[in-house]
Every structure is written in C-alpha cells, then in structure tokens.
Motif scaffolding. Structure first.
Motif, short mmCIF file in Angstrom:
data_model
loop_
_atom_site.label_atom_id
_atom_site.label_comp_id
_atom_site.label_asym_id
_atom_site.label_seq_id
_atom_site.Cartn_x
_atom_site.Cartn_y
_atom_site.Cartn_z
N LEU A 1 0.83 -1.20 0.00
CA LEU A 1 0.00 0.00 0.00
C LEU A 1 0.87 1.26 0.00
CD1 LEU A 1 -2.69 -1.19 2.57
CD2 LEU A 1 -2.87 -1.16 0.08
N ARG A 2 1.97 1.19 0.70
CA ARG A 2 2.88 2.33 0.70
C ARG A 2 3.45 2.56 -0.70
NH1 ARG A 2 7.89 3.64 0.51
NH2 ARG A 2 8.51 1.48 0.16
N GLU A 3 3.82 1.48 -1.37
CA GLU A 3 4.36 1.60 -2.72
C GLU A 3 3.30 2.10 -3.70
OE1 GLU A 3 6.34 -1.26 -6.20
OE2 GLU A 3 6.07 -2.01 -4.15
N LYS B 1 2.96 5.86 -3.30
CA LYS B 1 4.22 6.62 -3.23
C LYS B 1 4.45 7.16 -1.82
CE LYS B 1 4.77 6.05 -7.66
NZ LYS B 1 5.73 5.05 -8.19
N ASN B 2 4.35 6.23 -0.86
CA ASN B 2 4.52 6.56 0.56
C ASN B 2 3.44 7.52 1.06
OD1 ASN B 2 5.75 6.20 3.04
ND2 ASN B 2 7.18 7.90 2.74
N PHE B 3 2.20 7.28 0.58
CA PHE B 3 1.03 8.05 1.01
C PHE B 3 1.24 9.55 0.79
CE2 PHE B 3 1.16 4.12 3.50
CZ PHE B 3 -0.07 3.59 3.16
N LYS C 1 -5.48 7.46 -3.95
CA LYS C 1 -5.46 6.73 -5.22
C LYS C 1 -4.21 5.85 -5.19
CE LYS C 1 -5.43 7.39 -10.24
NZ LYS C 1 -5.48 8.41 -11.34
N GLY C 2 -4.40 4.55 -5.46
CA GLY C 2 -3.28 3.62 -5.44
C GLY C 2 -3.05 2.99 -6.79
N LEU C 3 -1.80 2.91 -7.21
CA LEU C 3 -1.42 2.27 -8.47
C LEU C 3 -0.69 0.98 -8.15
CD1 LEU C 3 -0.16 5.40 -10.46
CD2 LEU C 3 -2.38 4.26 -10.64
N PHE C 4 -1.26 -0.14 -8.59
CA PHE C 4 -0.71 -1.45 -8.27
C PHE C 4 -0.14 -2.12 -9.51
CE2 PHE C 4 -3.80 -0.67 -4.95
CZ PHE C 4 -3.20 -1.17 -3.81
#
Length: 419
Positions: free
Chosen positions: A117-119, A122-124, A140-143
């Motif tokens: 989740l941090r990745e 981008k470290n939130f 928004k998270g990019l996986f």
C-alpha cells in the motif's frame, strides 16, 4: 457534509456500535469474526450467511489483487487458496451477469501488506489523496500484478485506499463492518471492496476506483474541474442509489445503511452510482420488529428526526436520508444551506419545489432550465413523501424505485407529463 452525530442511546438488548478503536461488536452476535488462520481470514463457523438470502441472485464484484498478496475466504470448505471454487467465484464477479445483486457464498478478499500500500501511494503522498472522511484519508493507489482485465492499464491497475486515522471519528468497529458487509454483498450499485490491510496497528480498506468521484463534489463543488450534471444524469444517479438501498432493505436479514448522503455516493466513469462507506451500516433483526434502538450516529441533516430524538432506527430512517438527497439533486444546494431558509424543510418544499410558480427559482441554476418541469415536480413530490416527520407514512425503497422508474420511462418515451 454536515456534522457527525454520536450520542449514546443504546437499549440493554440492542446491538452496540462503536466509533473508537476498541474491538466492540459492531454487528452483533451474527457477525463474521475477523481472525487469522493458516488459509483464511473472515472464516464463518457455518455455511449459513450472516445476511440471509436475497430474493434475487446475482454476483458481479471483482475481488482481485496483486499476485504477491494473500487471498482469504469466508467459506468453511477445504478449498485451497485460489482453488477452482474460488476461481469460479472470481470469474463470476468480474461479469455483469447479475443486475439484481446477490450475497456471495465465497467472499474472496485480498490481504495487502503495508509495504504494498505504501508503494501504491508513493509513501502516502499528499497529492495522491482523493478524499477524506470520518474513517480517514482516501488515496489513489497504483498497483502492479494480476487484476481484473478492465482495471489493467499498461500492467498497472488503480484502486482507492482508505487509511484509518487513529484519532478520527471511526475505528476498528467500522473497519470490521465494512469488511463483513461489502465482503459478502455484490450489487451493481454497491462499491466493490477488493481487500484490506491490517499491520502494525494500521487499518486499511481497498476498493475499486471510482473515476467520477462523489456525487457531493458534482453537486456542491466549484472550479473548472467540476462539470454540472444534466437532468438525465441526475435521474440515472438517483435511481442507481435507490436500487442500492432497496437491495439492502430486501435481504432476508435486512441492512439499514444509516449514512445515506451525497459524499457516500460514488460515481464510475459512466456515472453509475454506487453506495460506499458501510462503517455505520446495521443489520436489522428478522421478525415483526419495526425498529431497533441503538446509538445515535450519522450525519446531521440526513438522519431521520425520530432516530435523532429517540434512537429508534428503521428502514424508513434510510428513506428520510434518501429524500434529503433528492432535494439536493433538484436544487443543487446542500441540506445545511437549505435549512437556513427556515426550520421546516417540509414547508419550504411545499412553498418552492412544489409551487410551479417558484420551482424555476428553486431548481439548480446550473441546469439552465434544461429539465422536464412536470417530471421534476413528480420527483419533488416523492422527496416530500420521503421526508415526512411521521416515518410510517414514508414510502418503502421498493416504492421509491418504482416511482423513479416511471419518471425515467416517461422521459425516455418523450412524455414529460408522466402520462
């Protein structure tokens, strides 16, 4: 949107709710316990579901995640991780085969690590924040990795990540409620929960990404990025939201949503409405009971008057909140702004939205008059029924959906008079 309500008013026999970080039983004795095992999280002790059976069968959730994450189910079978039964369930959830929704026999959720989740954020980073509420910030998270085909773009896929604010209004009980409800429910008008995270005292929830954001932003937001919603889109949105509530109310073990408001209505790229944030949702006991007495929590302005006064919560409490949102859809004004006109919303409705002479001034100016007046009047009449002080005279959500579908049919067939 408004002030949060949180007042202790529990009866000795009612289920208790909690808004702090303690491990209180938010859903009562029938909730699915959250615990680890060698192969499952959220494992139920029997094949019976906590929610009962819906009169309709469906399933369209896409419950996938990156390949490095673990997968857990609520099934009590000996199916191995990503075995044939789970894979089939996943495949069904990725398809739009069941428009009426269902309770999933296999609730397959991904467990994300803090590092993943941090990745993804981008470290939130602050510029990844897309919203903030009682639970905490939403990123928004990019996986990278395996994901629903529609979510992948160049080997990446996007999701929305809620991170619990330990000092916030909501806590572990609300996090657990989200997992228990959305982990098993599948409906086109409920947001899909993809997974969760729980590590080093941190709590996370991972959802499908809703590209158009919240209804609140479209109704009340300002700026060059906010485009006014045309009449037909507003009608589409409110019908979708009504169907979501009706689905919850029609389950064998019914669910009261309890926090219906524009900021909890998310919109996908096609402006399909999906209810989010089930942290305050409550299972309604089966039988002949008309209400439950519980702690008073919710959002000021959208909470039904009888609930605020007595703690008596019922399906008609949701109907009241729906009526408030109907008024906001029509006027483009928040309930807090409308309350400035006087103490009685009902009187204001009768004098303005239900007055053909004044309606043109009461409707959202950003519509620029592009709406069918008689159909708008029918929607306003429905809103008036929903916000009646006496909860017994409010319509059911099934009746609300039927009324709105008639309005939609009249518009599609070019009959603005509704005939």
């Amino acid at each position: 949107m408004g002030n949060c309500l949180a007042r202790q008013s529990d009866s000795p026999n009612s289920h208790r709710n909690s808004n702090n970080g303690s491990n209180n039983n938010h859903l009562g004795s029938s909730q699915l316990p959250i615990r680890r095992s060698t192969s499952r999280l959220l494992q139920s002790t029997s094949n019976s579901t906590l929610l009962g059976r819906s009169s309709t069968s469906a399933g369209n959730s896409r419950l996938f995640g990156p390949s490095s994450s673990k997968t857990y189910t609520t099934s009590n079978t000996n199916t191995s991780l990503l075995g044939s039964d789970i894979s089939q369930a996943l495949e069904l959830r990725g398809q739009q085969e069941f428009p009426n929704g269902q309770i999933l026999d296999v609730a397959n959720l991904m467990e994300f690590t803090f590092e993943e989740l941090r990745e993804a954020t981008k470290n939130f980073r602050v510029d990844f924040v897309i919203g903030e509420g009682g639970f905490g910030r939403v990123y928004k998270g990019l996986f990278k990795g395996r994901a629903p085909s529609r979510a992948t773009r160049g080997g990446r896929w996007v999701a929305a990540i809620k991170r619990l604010n330990p000092d916030g209004f909501q806590g572990f009980a609300e996090w657990q409620s989200e997992v228990n409800f959305l982990g098993r429910l599948s409906h086109p008008n409920l947001v899909k929960l993809l997974g969760f995270g729980r590590e080093n005292g941190e709590l996370f929830l991972v959802y499908e990404f809703m590209h158009k954001g919240t209804l609140a932003n479209h109704l009340f937001g300002r700026g060059s990025n906010v485009r006014p919603l045309p009449w037909d889109t507003r009608l589409k949105i409110i019908i979708g939201a009504a169907r979501g509530l009706d689905f919850l109310h029609s389950l064998e073990n019914r669910i009261i949503y309890r926090d219906f408001k524009p900021s909890n209505i998310l919109l996908d790229e096609n402006y399909i409405a999906k209810l989010s944030d089930f942290g305050l949702a409550k299972e309604f006991p089966s039988g002949d009971r008309t209400h439950v007495t519980t702690r008073i929590i919710g959002t000021q302005g959208y909470a039904a008057p009888e609930y605020v006064a007595t703690g008596h919560l019922s399906m008609k409490s949701d109907v009241y909140g729906f009526g408030i949102v109907l008024v906001e859809i029509l006027t483009g004004k928040s309930i807090n702004d409308l309350r400035k006109h006087g103490p009685s919303l009902i009187d204001w409705l009768k004098s303005n939205l239900l007055s053909r002479g004044k309606m043109i001034n009461a409707m959202d100016s950003r519509l620029e008059g592009r709406y069918p007046p008689r159909l708008a009047l029918q929607v306003a009449q429905l809103a008036l029924k929903c916000v009646q002080t006496e909860h017994k005279v409010r319509p059911s959500m099934m009746e609300v959906v039927e009324t709105l579908k008639k309005v939609e049919a009249a518009q599609l067939h070019g009959r603005p008079d509704g005939g």
